[in-house]
Scaffold this motif. Sequence first.
Motif, PDB file in Angstrom:
ATOM      1  N   VAL A  84       0.845  -1.185   0.000  1.00  0.00           N
ATOM      2  CA  VAL A  84       0.000   0.000   0.000  1.00  0.00           C
ATOM      3  C   VAL A  84       0.884   1.241   0.000  1.00  0.00           C
ATOM      4  CG1 VAL A  84      -1.885   1.183   1.164  1.00  0.00           C
ATOM      5  CG2 VAL A  84      -1.677  -1.316   1.347  1.00  0.00           C
ATOM      6  N   ILE A 119       6.025   9.654  -2.443  1.00  0.00           N
ATOM      7  CA  ILE A 119       5.186   8.725  -1.685  1.00  0.00           C
ATOM      8  C   ILE A 119       5.684   8.738  -0.245  1.00  0.00           C
ATOM      9  CG2 ILE A 119       4.488   6.324  -1.425  1.00  0.00           C
ATOM     10  CD1 ILE A 119       4.906   6.080  -4.479  1.00  0.00           C
ATOM     11  N   TYR A 137      -8.876  -1.102   4.735  1.00  0.00           N
ATOM     12  CA  TYR A 137      -8.685   0.212   4.136  1.00  0.00           C
ATOM     13  C   TYR A 137      -9.711   1.222   4.668  1.00  0.00           C
ATOM     14  CZ  TYR A 137      -9.130   3.748   0.475  1.00  0.00           C
ATOM     15  OH  TYR A 137      -9.236   4.923  -0.195  1.00  0.00           O
ATOM     16  N   ASN A 148      -3.957  10.123  -0.358  1.00  0.00           N
ATOM     17  CA  ASN A 148      -3.994   9.300  -1.568  1.00  0.00           C
ATOM     18  C   ASN A 148      -3.431   7.915  -1.283  1.00  0.00           C
ATOM     19  OD1 ASN A 148      -2.414   8.251  -4.078  1.00  0.00           O
ATOM     20  ND2 ASN A 148      -3.976   9.624  -4.889  1.00  0.00           N
ATOM     21  N   THR A 150      -2.612   3.997  -3.001  1.00  0.00           N
ATOM     22  CA  THR A 150      -2.546   3.042  -4.105  1.00  0.00           C
ATOM     23  C   THR A 150      -2.242   1.668  -3.537  1.00  0.00           C
ATOM     24  OG1 THR A 150      -1.585   4.756  -5.508  1.00  0.00           O
ATOM     25  CG2 THR A 150      -1.433   2.484  -6.297  1.00  0.00           C
ATOM     26  N   LEU A 152      -1.190  -2.181  -4.269  1.00  0.00           N
ATOM     27  CA  LEU A 152      -0.615  -3.116  -5.234  1.00  0.00           C
ATOM     28  C   LEU A 152      -0.852  -4.526  -4.724  1.00  0.00           C
ATOM     29  CD1 LEU A 152       2.876  -1.360  -5.579  1.00  0.00           C
ATOM     30  CD2 LEU A 152       0.806  -0.914  -6.924  1.00  0.00           C
TER      31      LEU A 152
ATOM     32  N   GLY B 117      -1.839  -5.280 -12.069  1.00  0.00           N
ATOM     33  CA  GLY B 117      -1.878  -3.843 -12.341  1.00  0.00           C
ATOM     34  C   GLY B 117      -0.720  -3.377 -13.177  1.00  0.00           C
TER      35      GLY B 117
END
Lengths: 167, 167
Positions: A84, A119, A137, A148, A150, A152, B117
């Motif tokens: 994450v 990041i 989450y 933000n 993302t 994976l 992804g």
Amino acid sequence: MSEPGSNEVGGAQTPVRLDEVDRKILSLLQLDASLSLDQIAERVGASKTPVWNRIRKLREAGVIRRQVAILDPEALGLEACFFVLIRTSEHDKDWAHRFLKALRDRPEVVEAHRLAGDIDYILKVHVRNARAYDRFYQSLIGEVRIHNVTALLSMEEIKATSALPIP
Amino acid sequence: MSEPGSNEVGGAQTPVRLDEVDRKILSLLQLDASLSLDQIAERVGASKTPVWNRIRKLREAGVIRRQVAILDPEALGLEACFFVLIRTSEHDKDWAHRFLKALRDRPEVVEAHRLAGDIDYILKVHVRNARAYDRFYQSLIGEVRIHNVTALLSMEEIKATSALPIP
DNA sequence: GTTGAAAGGATGGACCT
DNA sequence: AGGTCCATCCTTTCAAC
């Protein structure tokens, strides 16, 4: 075995001088800590006592942190592993403290790093499935503001070792 | 201790039924595998023999994979930890095979996952410093074609545990 | 670094509940 | 199934050399 007194858990650590025998011992113990002293002594070409003294010193110096059992995530039904990537706009102390606590309190988070660059954080999260990740989450963003995220999803663990390269 | 015959290393794994006592045993061993049978038995509220039988079964079932020593990266002088995000344009079998081998051959790579992804792989790499990372990077892209690489440098390990959440 | 002795833990058997 | 007792072997630990 008790925690050695001279080193904080996770604290800053002065590099330690190791000779060839120390390195061999560490390599062995990293791969299999159930080896007996006799087996280790035989494989490093020394006898029991000096090997035992070295191991004790390596523990006291904090080189050897602890001895653990490694479990199989799939056997436990943890079929999903996510990395994450997190960006945040908040950088004050209070936020960081609450974010830290949120991560420490969640056993699904097995790893968390603060990063350099755009990041801010990376997490490694083990959960049963995608739905469990979503619950994680939602719960996390409900507890601390995050700008933000993302995620994976790991499809395959190509390599995973607890053994560090010994320089 | 020898590898149990019924399970491949890293192979697919059928989830196993665990009761409360199994879970307690696993939680303890994940945190400290140097506990004696007596200590474990006392803490889970059972006696030695059944605890020992459960541990043996958990090993045979592949739930407990192995027992290792966890070392301190900083004490070994491994002051830099990178997460490496990799995109590739190649997807044929030969490329994948060579990429895998390149990762397995490099002890700096402690973890590698194939992802779903737009990012294809993530690596976790432990090195002495930024220069050592660059050497690793140059060596890797010299061995296999890689389309795009992003390195995330860890500034701080906020959390790191080998203990999985036990569902 | 080596030997060896004493203490403690692991393994597995026998038997009980 | 789990519990207790026990016997044996193995390992760790720490003397003394």
